[in-house]
Design a protein around this motif. Sequence first.
Motif, PDB file in Angstrom:
ATOM      1  N   THR A 284       0.802  -1.190  -0.014  1.00 35.89           N
ATOM      2  CA  THR A 284       0.256  -0.022   0.038  1.00 35.89           C
ATOM      3  C   THR A 284       0.741   1.239   0.229  1.00 35.89           C
ATOM      4  O   THR A 284       1.736   1.545   1.028  1.00 35.89           O
ATOM      5  CB  THR A 284      -0.998  -0.116   1.326  1.00 35.89           C
TER       6      THR A 284
ATOM      7  N   SER B 132      -7.651  -0.488   1.027  1.00 34.51           N
ATOM      8  CA  SER B 132      -8.035  -0.579  -0.352  1.00 34.51           C
ATOM      9  C   SER B 132      -6.910  -0.966  -0.972  1.00 34.51           C
ATOM     10  O   SER B 132      -5.492  -0.461  -0.758  1.00 34.51           O
ATOM     11  CB  SER B 132      -8.486   0.815  -0.845  1.00 34.51           C
TER      12      SER B 132
ATOM     13  N   ARG C 233      -6.550  -0.430  -4.386  1.00 42.05           N
ATOM     14  CA  ARG C 233      -6.623   0.550  -5.533  1.00 42.05           C
ATOM     15  C   ARG C 233      -5.368   1.464  -5.776  1.00 42.05           C
ATOM     16  O   ARG C 233      -5.706   2.725  -5.763  1.00 42.05           O
ATOM     17  CB  ARG C 233      -7.947   1.287  -5.737  1.00 42.05           C
ATOM     18  N   LYS C 234      -4.126   0.801  -5.966  1.00 40.01           N
ATOM     19  CA  LYS C 234      -3.066   1.471  -5.826  1.00 40.01           C
ATOM     20  C   LYS C 234      -2.681   2.359  -7.261  1.00 40.01           C
ATOM     21  O   LYS C 234      -2.000   2.841  -7.288  1.00 40.01           O
ATOM     22  CB  LYS C 234      -1.749   0.542  -5.577  1.00 40.01           C
TER      23      LYS C 234
ATOM     24  N   ASP D  27      -5.175   3.804  -8.803  1.00 34.33           N
ATOM     25  CA  ASP D  27      -6.129   4.796  -8.748  1.00 34.33           C
ATOM     26  C   ASP D  27      -6.168   5.467  -7.223  1.00 34.33           C
ATOM     27  O   ASP D  27      -7.554   5.337  -6.933  1.00 34.33           O
ATOM     28  CB  ASP D  27      -7.500   4.625  -9.483  1.00 34.33           C
ATOM     29  N   PRO D  28      -5.614   5.948  -6.663  1.00 35.11           N
ATOM     30  CA  PRO D  28      -5.775   6.307  -5.228  1.00 35.11           C
ATOM     31  C   PRO D  28      -6.780   7.236  -4.997  1.00 35.11           C
ATOM     32  O   PRO D  28      -7.498   7.037  -3.998  1.00 35.11           O
ATOM     33  CB  PRO D  28      -4.412   7.010  -4.579  1.00 35.11           C
TER      34      PRO D  28
ATOM     35  N   ALA E 268      -9.774   5.471  -4.457  1.00 37.44           N
ATOM     36  CA  ALA E 268      -9.865   4.202  -3.517  1.00 37.44           C
ATOM     37  C   ALA E 268     -10.845   4.454  -2.468  1.00 37.44           C
ATOM     38  O   ALA E 268     -11.498   3.169  -2.321  1.00 37.44           O
ATOM     39  CB  ALA E 268      -8.344   4.033  -2.940  1.00 37.44           C
ATOM     40  N   SER E 269     -11.065   5.483  -1.797  1.00 38.56           N
ATOM     41  CA  SER E 269     -11.805   5.562  -0.766  1.00 38.56           C
ATOM     42  C   SER E 269     -13.328   6.074  -1.241  1.00 38.56           C
ATOM     43  O   SER E 269     -13.706   7.168  -1.708  1.00 38.56           O
ATOM     44  CB  SER E 269     -11.420   6.578   0.442  1.00 38.56           C
TER      45      SER E 269
ATOM     46  N   ARG F 139     -16.701  -0.876  -3.204  1.00 38.46           N
ATOM     47  CA  ARG F 139     -15.830  -0.405  -2.251  1.00 38.46           C
ATOM     48  C   ARG F 139     -14.850  -2.039  -1.713  1.00 38.46           C
ATOM     49  O   ARG F 139     -15.267  -2.895  -1.793  1.00 38.46           O
ATOM     50  CB  ARG F 139     -16.697  -0.028  -0.813  1.00 38.46           C
TER      51      ARG F 139
ATOM     52  N   VAL G 152      -8.609   4.243   3.146  1.00 33.39           N
ATOM     53  CA  VAL G 152      -7.371   4.814   2.652  1.00 33.39           C
ATOM     54  C   VAL G 152      -6.802   5.300   4.150  1.00 33.39           C
ATOM     55  O   VAL G 152      -7.604   6.071   4.752  1.00 33.39           O
ATOM     56  CB  VAL G 152      -7.482   5.769   1.464  1.00 33.39           C
TER      57      VAL G 152
ATOM     58  N   ASN H 246     -16.497   9.387  -4.886  1.00 33.61           N
ATOM     59  CA  ASN H 246     -16.263   8.275  -5.606  1.00 33.61           C
ATOM     60  C   ASN H 246     -17.440   7.397  -5.700  1.00 33.61           C
ATOM     61  O   ASN H 246     -17.099   6.050  -6.130  1.00 33.61           O
ATOM     62  CB  ASN H 246     -14.982   7.693  -4.849  1.00 33.61           C
TER      63      ASN H 246
END
Length: 410
Positions: A49, A211, A213-214, A216-217, A220-221, A228, A232, A366
């Motif tokens: 992360t 998360s 989703r590295k 697309d930070p 991510a939240s 979900r 983060v 998001n």
Amino acid sequence: MSGSSTGAVTITGIGLLTPAGSGVEGNWKRVTSGISAAAKDPELIGMETDFSCRVPGFDANGLLGRRTAWKLDRFVQLAVVAARQAVADAGLSSETWDSARVGVVIGNSLGGTATFEKQHRTYFDGAPDDVSPLMIPMGMVNMVAGYVAMDQRIHGPSLVTATACASGASAVGTARQWLEAGLCDVVLAGGTESAITPATLTGLSRMGALSARKDDPGAASRPFAADRDGFVAGEGAAVLVLEREQDATARGTRGYARITGFGASSDAHHATAPDPQGAGLARALRTALADAGVAPSDVDHVNAHGTSTPMNDLTEARALRQVLGGRPAVTSTKGVTGHTLAAAGAVEAAYTALALRHGEVPPTANVTELDPEIDVDVVTGTARQAPLEVAVSTSLGFGGHNAALVLTRA
């Protein structure tokens, strides 16, 4: 001031240092924009992360002076600066108040993790004589209340609440009780956390809380979204100045909002997972509403804990639906700030007060597709203008801690 225990409790000052910015105006502009603060983190390069939500542009040396800053862990630095903001915002001064009638209660969970990790490396690198003699006071959880009291020359009671991610809300609820009991005339209440360190994030990642989703930070939240996958990690501090309303009125100050109810409960279910039916949070909510003397149908808005983890969001939505029905406009500002852990309850209490003042509910960032099992009115896309009189802020923490605050428009 008389020390009388009668009257409502009001928020007369707010200090905020969060991933959404510094100060009230900057924070409110960012959270109502719905633009996430998550980004790649240079201090996490190479980790599974490698992104987070940090407080932007925080210059501890410039704000506190190098001599003070070097002996404080970052979680304390943030709280001391937020407390200074809050006291100035309230129009108070440590030079003039009766310091024995002022208290401090700050929520924190993990303490000086950055300090402990740094000194741990020094020791195991074979240099025990280089371990800082300040390691213990820099790392201890309680020291944040101690240092805020020192900085503001406060001689009343000071305390740290440690109920994991409900710590900030627990602090605000405790402060209200102190004022109602006549123990203090002013209380600085809030929460702080700065634990975005390699070991802490590795632990959170290993337990599946973060998360993935590295790539697309910024997206991510996504609290309450169908896709979900975790929170983060964020950092920050919020401090609220609380006073009895008649005292604030007597000195010509109108508060942001009143704190009218507080409820707390324990799930007694699991170390990290919430009660799947949300029974514990429902109990805390009902207690808070009864304390405030308002009906569930009176609640216009909920600033939810909304971490963006699959279990929390579904559990929380079930509790909200069970107690409040589908009427309140629900948001999670963690879509913007990430999860500031022990600071979250205080940060979100401040945002709830600002929502009441402005008649505006921030969007949950998001969220393009709401989880179909989330049966509450989640505000998405853009901020929603609405007449708001009564609002609730909810918080949950590892260990099964639940806290709920009821706020009403000042």
